[in-house]
Design a protein around this motif. Sequence first.
Motif, PDB file in Angstrom:
ATOM      1  N   LYS A  66       0.770  -1.139   0.029  1.00 32.71           N
ATOM      2  CA  LYS A  66      -0.037  -0.038   0.041  1.00 32.71           C
ATOM      3  C   LYS A  66       0.976   1.322  -0.113  1.00 32.71           C
ATOM      4  O   LYS A  66       1.973   1.177   0.615  1.00 32.71           O
ATOM      5  CB  LYS A  66      -0.802  -0.119   1.324  1.00 32.71           C
ATOM      6  CG  LYS A  66      -2.082  -1.170   1.072  1.00 32.71           C
ATOM      7  CD  LYS A  66      -3.133  -0.915   2.188  1.00 32.71           C
ATOM      8  CE  LYS A  66      -4.149  -1.782   1.706  1.00 32.71           C
ATOM      9  NZ  LYS A  66      -5.036  -1.997   2.927  1.00 32.71           N
ATOM     10  N   VAL A  67       0.303   2.317  -0.443  1.00 29.85           N
ATOM     11  CA  VAL A  67       1.084   3.458  -0.566  1.00 29.85           C
ATOM     12  C   VAL A  67       1.524   3.816   0.750  1.00 29.85           C
ATOM     13  O   VAL A  67       2.833   4.411   1.006  1.00 29.85           O
ATOM     14  CB  VAL A  67       0.175   4.574  -1.320  1.00 29.85           C
ATOM     15  CG1 VAL A  67       0.780   5.980  -1.281  1.00 29.85           C
ATOM     16  CG2 VAL A  67      -0.233   4.241  -2.934  1.00 29.85           C
ATOM     17  N   VAL A  91      -1.723  13.062  -2.301  1.00 30.75           N
ATOM     18  CA  VAL A  91      -2.008  11.781  -2.591  1.00 30.75           C
ATOM     19  C   VAL A  91      -2.478  10.928  -1.388  1.00 30.75           C
ATOM     20  O   VAL A  91      -2.327   9.757  -1.018  1.00 30.75           O
ATOM     21  CB  VAL A  91      -0.760  10.791  -3.043  1.00 30.75           C
ATOM     22  CG1 VAL A  91      -0.222  11.394  -4.530  1.00 30.75           C
ATOM     23  CG2 VAL A  91       0.441  10.881  -2.118  1.00 30.75           C
ATOM     24  N   HIS A  93      -5.545  10.465  -0.162  1.00 32.63           N
ATOM     25  CA  HIS A  93      -6.734   9.505  -0.755  1.00 32.63           C
ATOM     26  C   HIS A  93      -6.283   8.368  -1.405  1.00 32.63           C
ATOM     27  O   HIS A  93      -6.762   7.498  -1.369  1.00 32.63           O
ATOM     28  CB  HIS A  93      -7.690  10.483  -1.717  1.00 32.63           C
ATOM     29  CG  HIS A  93      -6.972  10.647  -3.004  1.00 32.63           C
ATOM     30  ND1 HIS A  93      -6.054  11.482  -3.165  1.00 32.63           N
ATOM     31  CD2 HIS A  93      -7.416  10.301  -4.179  1.00 32.63           C
ATOM     32  CE1 HIS A  93      -5.686  11.537  -4.318  1.00 32.63           C
ATOM     33  NE2 HIS A  93      -6.242  10.800  -5.201  1.00 32.63           N
ATOM     34  N   LEU A  94      -4.966   8.406  -1.453  1.00 35.26           N
ATOM     35  CA  LEU A  94      -4.244   7.077  -2.157  1.00 35.26           C
ATOM     36  C   LEU A  94      -3.546   6.207  -1.081  1.00 35.26           C
ATOM     37  O   LEU A  94      -2.966   5.112  -1.644  1.00 35.26           O
ATOM     38  CB  LEU A  94      -3.576   7.249  -3.333  1.00 35.26           C
ATOM     39  CG  LEU A  94      -3.936   8.067  -4.635  1.00 35.26           C
ATOM     40  CD1 LEU A  94      -2.716   8.537  -5.536  1.00 35.26           C
ATOM     41  CD2 LEU A  94      -5.138   7.248  -5.171  1.00 35.26           C
ATOM     42  N   ASP A  96      -4.309   4.205   1.459  1.00 35.22           N
ATOM     43  CA  ASP A  96      -4.684   2.859   1.447  1.00 35.22           C
ATOM     44  C   ASP A  96      -4.664   2.137  -0.011  1.00 35.22           C
ATOM     45  O   ASP A  96      -5.434   0.789   0.077  1.00 35.22           O
ATOM     46  CB  ASP A  96      -6.259   2.706   2.167  1.00 35.22           C
ATOM     47  CG  ASP A  96      -5.942   2.917   3.486  1.00 35.22           C
ATOM     48  OD1 ASP A  96      -4.929   2.587   4.079  1.00 35.22           O
ATOM     49  OD2 ASP A  96      -6.980   3.515   4.269  1.00 35.22           O
ATOM     50  N   ARG A  97      -4.453   2.613  -0.952  1.00 37.31           N
ATOM     51  CA  ARG A  97      -4.306   1.949  -2.262  1.00 37.31           C
ATOM     52  C   ARG A  97      -3.191   1.028  -2.538  1.00 37.31           C
ATOM     53  O   ARG A  97      -2.037   1.541  -2.088  1.00 37.31           O
ATOM     54  CB  ARG A  97      -4.718   2.869  -3.159  1.00 37.31           C
ATOM     55  CG  ARG A  97      -6.040   3.450  -3.303  1.00 37.31           C
ATOM     56  CD  ARG A  97      -6.989   2.886  -4.136  1.00 37.31           C
ATOM     57  NE  ARG A  97      -6.793   3.012  -5.331  1.00 37.31           N
ATOM     58  CZ  ARG A  97      -6.947   3.718  -6.093  1.00 37.31           C
ATOM     59  NH1 ARG A  97      -7.384   4.935  -5.900  1.00 37.31           N
ATOM     60  NH2 ARG A  97      -6.636   3.621  -7.455  1.00 37.31           N
ATOM     61  N   LEU A 102      -2.338   1.685  -8.975  1.00 39.67           N
ATOM     62  CA  LEU A 102      -2.698   2.781  -9.443  1.00 39.67           C
ATOM     63  C   LEU A 102      -2.660   3.403 -10.598  1.00 39.67           C
ATOM     64  O   LEU A 102      -2.008   2.447 -11.615  1.00 39.67           O
ATOM     65  CB  LEU A 102      -1.393   3.872  -8.644  1.00 39.67           C
ATOM     66  CG  LEU A 102      -1.173   3.683  -7.103  1.00 39.67           C
ATOM     67  CD1 LEU A 102       0.007   4.638  -6.808  1.00 39.67           C
ATOM     68  CD2 LEU A 102      -2.499   4.327  -6.521  1.00 39.67           C
ATOM     69  N   SER A 103      -3.350   4.289 -10.995  1.00 38.24           N
ATOM     70  CA  SER A 103      -3.283   4.787 -12.325  1.00 38.24           C
ATOM     71  C   SER A 103      -1.940   5.138 -12.803  1.00 38.24           C
ATOM     72  O   SER A 103      -1.098   5.411 -12.038  1.00 38.24           O
ATOM     73  CB  SER A 103      -4.313   5.677 -12.764  1.00 38.24           C
ATOM     74  OG  SER A 103      -3.969   6.995 -12.392  1.00 38.24           O
ATOM     75  N   GLU A 106      -1.602   8.841 -11.188  1.00 43.61           N
ATOM     76  CA  GLU A 106      -1.573   8.626  -9.739  1.00 43.61           C
ATOM     77  C   GLU A 106      -0.263   8.162  -9.248  1.00 43.61           C
ATOM     78  O   GLU A 106       0.584   8.444  -8.400  1.00 43.61           O
ATOM     79  CB  GLU A 106      -2.349   7.414  -9.233  1.00 43.61           C
ATOM     80  CG  GLU A 106      -4.144   8.454  -9.527  1.00 43.61           C
ATOM     81  CD  GLU A 106      -5.112   7.032  -9.245  1.00 43.61           C
ATOM     82  OE1 GLU A 106      -6.275   7.452  -8.753  1.00 43.61           O
ATOM     83  OE2 GLU A 106      -4.837   5.838  -9.238  1.00 43.61           O
ATOM     84  N   VAL A 110       2.823   9.649  -6.652  1.00 42.79           N
ATOM     85  CA  VAL A 110       3.304   8.467  -5.584  1.00 42.79           C
ATOM     86  C   VAL A 110       4.778   8.550  -5.750  1.00 42.79           C
ATOM     87  O   VAL A 110       5.561   8.664  -4.831  1.00 42.79           O
ATOM     88  CB  VAL A 110       2.720   7.257  -5.574  1.00 42.79           C
ATOM     89  CG1 VAL A 110       3.240   6.285  -4.602  1.00 42.79           C
ATOM     90  CG2 VAL A 110       1.067   7.549  -5.137  1.00 42.79           C
ATOM     91  N   SER A 136      -2.871  17.811 -12.451  1.00 41.41           N
ATOM     92  CA  SER A 136      -2.100  16.912 -11.935  1.00 41.41           C
ATOM     93  C   SER A 136      -0.619  17.536 -12.009  1.00 41.41           C
ATOM     94  O   SER A 136       0.529  17.516 -11.369  1.00 41.41           O
ATOM     95  CB  SER A 136      -2.231  15.591 -12.402  1.00 41.41           C
ATOM     96  OG  SER A 136      -3.224  15.087 -11.950  1.00 41.41           O
TER      97      SER A 136
END
Length: 200
Positions: A66-67, A91, A93-94, A96-97, A102-103, A106, A110, A136
């Motif tokens: 995770k990030v 980032v 909001h990311l 927990d991704r 990721l795209s 994104e 990161v 971005s």
Amino acid sequence: MFYILGPNGAGKSSLLKAVMGIPGYNVVGGRVLLNGEDVTGLKPCDRAARGLALAFQTPPRLQGVKVGTLLRHICRKSGCDPHEVAKVVEVEHLLDREVGKLSGGEGKRVELATVIAQRPKVALVDEPDSGVDVESLAVVGRGLRALAETAALLVVTHSAHIARHLPPTRVCVLHGGGLRRCGGREVIEEVFSYGFSKLV
Ligand SMILES: Nc1ncnc2c1ncn2[C@@H]1O[C@H](COP(=O)(O)OP(=O)(O)OP(=O)(O)O)[C@@H](O)[C@H]1O
């Protein structure tokens, strides 16, 4: 703030990987000096320990990581606050991704966060503007400006869109195996007007 511009395939990424000491990108001529110290024979982790960091053009797609975990891991070593770092490039909001899911855009933000988290003395940044939308790009520009407050930046790009948000102090064109046509940001305008081949 040093920009290296060059066409596709000029060797920009290879140059940064050689400076970072990535396996397979050996220095066959010259040396890599970091604050006067010859680090040419050192592994990437030893170069990183001396303050060198690389933001890859295509960030490693770490599966199952995770990030937030990644940023916490880096910050434990460098003493930074992962949430503050996440804020700089928006980032939060990311966190927990999974990094590997990721795209593209994104992932670029990161990747920049991981470099900021290392608190490097010299940051090598590979194509910060590729695959990044206009909003971005402004965020990436803010992240790079924050990084530039404490680190020397070497940015490679074939498009230089990031120059709108992060004006370079010196620009060189990499072409035909060498650095040519060095100057200020007027070199970027010349590249846009005449292309790479006519310029060098
Ligand atoms: N590991 C490798 N082994 C062999 N050749 C490689 C390797 N990595 C890159 N190359 C080749 O070296 C040349 C320069 O590649 P590099 O990725 O450094 O170019 P670049 O200037 O960053 O291009 P772009 O703007 O398209 O990203 C290319 O022809 C590429 O195919």
